[in-house]
Design an enzyme around this catalytic site. Structure first.
Site: not given
Length: 350
Positions: A257, A286, A305
């Site tokens: 994360r 993001e 991701h």
């Protein structure tokens, strides 16, 4: 009466995968409708009070009228959705955590929420190893140079080459399902593995992995990989002091994360040469902003991701969800319950 189920799929864990898995679990036992959410073609984000969700409250409310069970990966379970969908009793999320659900509100409204731990552990573990190798061997940079018509022999200079996994000490910060698989793979490479995790004991690790405090792990590890969950205690846990404690020329990897890491501190360490390389699949923001330092700092390897993205992950998520739906309809206890609404979901069906 046939139970009505909404399959709120997306373009990864699709509605078709969800419905097929449910039909295998309970042949002919449910009536399934579909809603397709825009993720990942449209990034997930905050919807009302929940994070990392896709789609809107209004479209979900419309699709949930008269529906008892919702199976999804990204749909937002908010206070507003719950208030307008009185028939909803079970909300199954095909993710490692129920981040897109307001659990307190779900409990108040009598809706059981489940999730799918471990669904992407193999994919993420394999991706983590790939990122370690990519950063340590500078694969993206050398590939890019070749595409640009450059054959750079200077990459073979001693100061420009990175470490091997065999014989290296690799530190894993966090030892959940993904960290355990990363450790097992590293063992096959011949790496020495250290783990820092306050929730486990050495007896759980066995002889091939050593449990240490974070400070010792940072001092001893040539490669450090993050695998912790985000909590109040772990936000920003790796910053400038922690990176400075790592050996000169080491590699830092984050496929967990973005909130765990101070990215400016990592980029500073790359620019000074303290870090040899860094590999990131997750970020503080993001998508990455257009003028981010991440896009111009040498030594960074990045993916958007997608560490957990594999066909097996999507099938695993659908299968775990279908299993919970089957338990609910049979009146059994749910296996991966995220909240408590009193008696086991489906109890009244006995």
């Amino acid at each position: 009466m046939t139970t009505r189920i909404l399959a709120a799929g997306d373009h990864f864990v699709t509605s078709e995968l969800l419905i097929n898995a449910i039909e295998r679990e309970i042949p002919g036992g449910a009536s399934c409708s579909r809603l397709t959410l825009p993720w990942p073609t449209v990034p997930f984000g905050r919807v009302a009070e929940v994070d990392e969700a896709s789609g809107s409250e209004d479209e979900l409310v419309a699709a949930l009228q008269g529906v008892e069970i919702c199976v999804t990966q990204m749909a937002p379970l908010t206070e507003a959705v719950l208030a307008q969908c009185p028939d909803l009793r079970l909300f199954c999320i095909g993710r490692g955590g129920p981040v897109n659900a307001n659990l307190d509100a779900a409990t108040r409204h009598g809706v059981a929420v489940t999730y799918a731990p471990g669904r992407n552990s193999t994919a993420t573990a394999e991706h983590t190893i790939a990122m370690m190798l990519a950063a340590a061997r500078r694969i993206p940079a050398t590939h890019g140079d070749l595409l640009a018509g450059q054959w750079r022999g200077d990459y073979y200079m001693y100061d420009q080459v990175g470490p091997e996994l065999e014989g290296s000490t690799v530190g894993l910060v966090g030892y959940g399902a993904i960290g355990r698989k990363v450790a097992r793979i590293l063992g096959g490479f011949g790496a020495r593995v250290l783990v820092s995790d306050p929730y486990i004991t050495q007896d759980e690790l066995g002889d091939s992995v050593e449990l240490v405090q974070l400070e010792e792990l940072l001092h001893r590890s040539r490669i450090v990989s993050l695998h912790a969950r985000v909590t109040d205690e772990t936000v920003g846990m790796i910053g400038a002091p922690e990176i400075a404690a790592m050996p000169q020329g080491s590699v830092l990897v984050n496929c967990a994360r973005g909130a765990l890491l101070n990215y400016d501190a990592a980029l500073d360490a790359l620019e000074t040469g303290h870090l040899f390389g860094a590999a990131f699949d997750v970020f503080a923001e993001e998508p990455i902003p257009a003028r981010s330092r991440l896009l111009s700092t040498p030594g960074v390897v990045m993916t958007p991701h997608l560490a957990g993205s594999s066909k097996e992950t999507a099938h695993n998520a659908a299968a775990i969800i279908a299993g919970e739906v089957g338990r609910y309809l049979r009146g059994d206890d749910l296996q991966y319950r995220a909240n408590s609404v009193g008696e086991p979901a489906g109890q009244a069906r006995r």
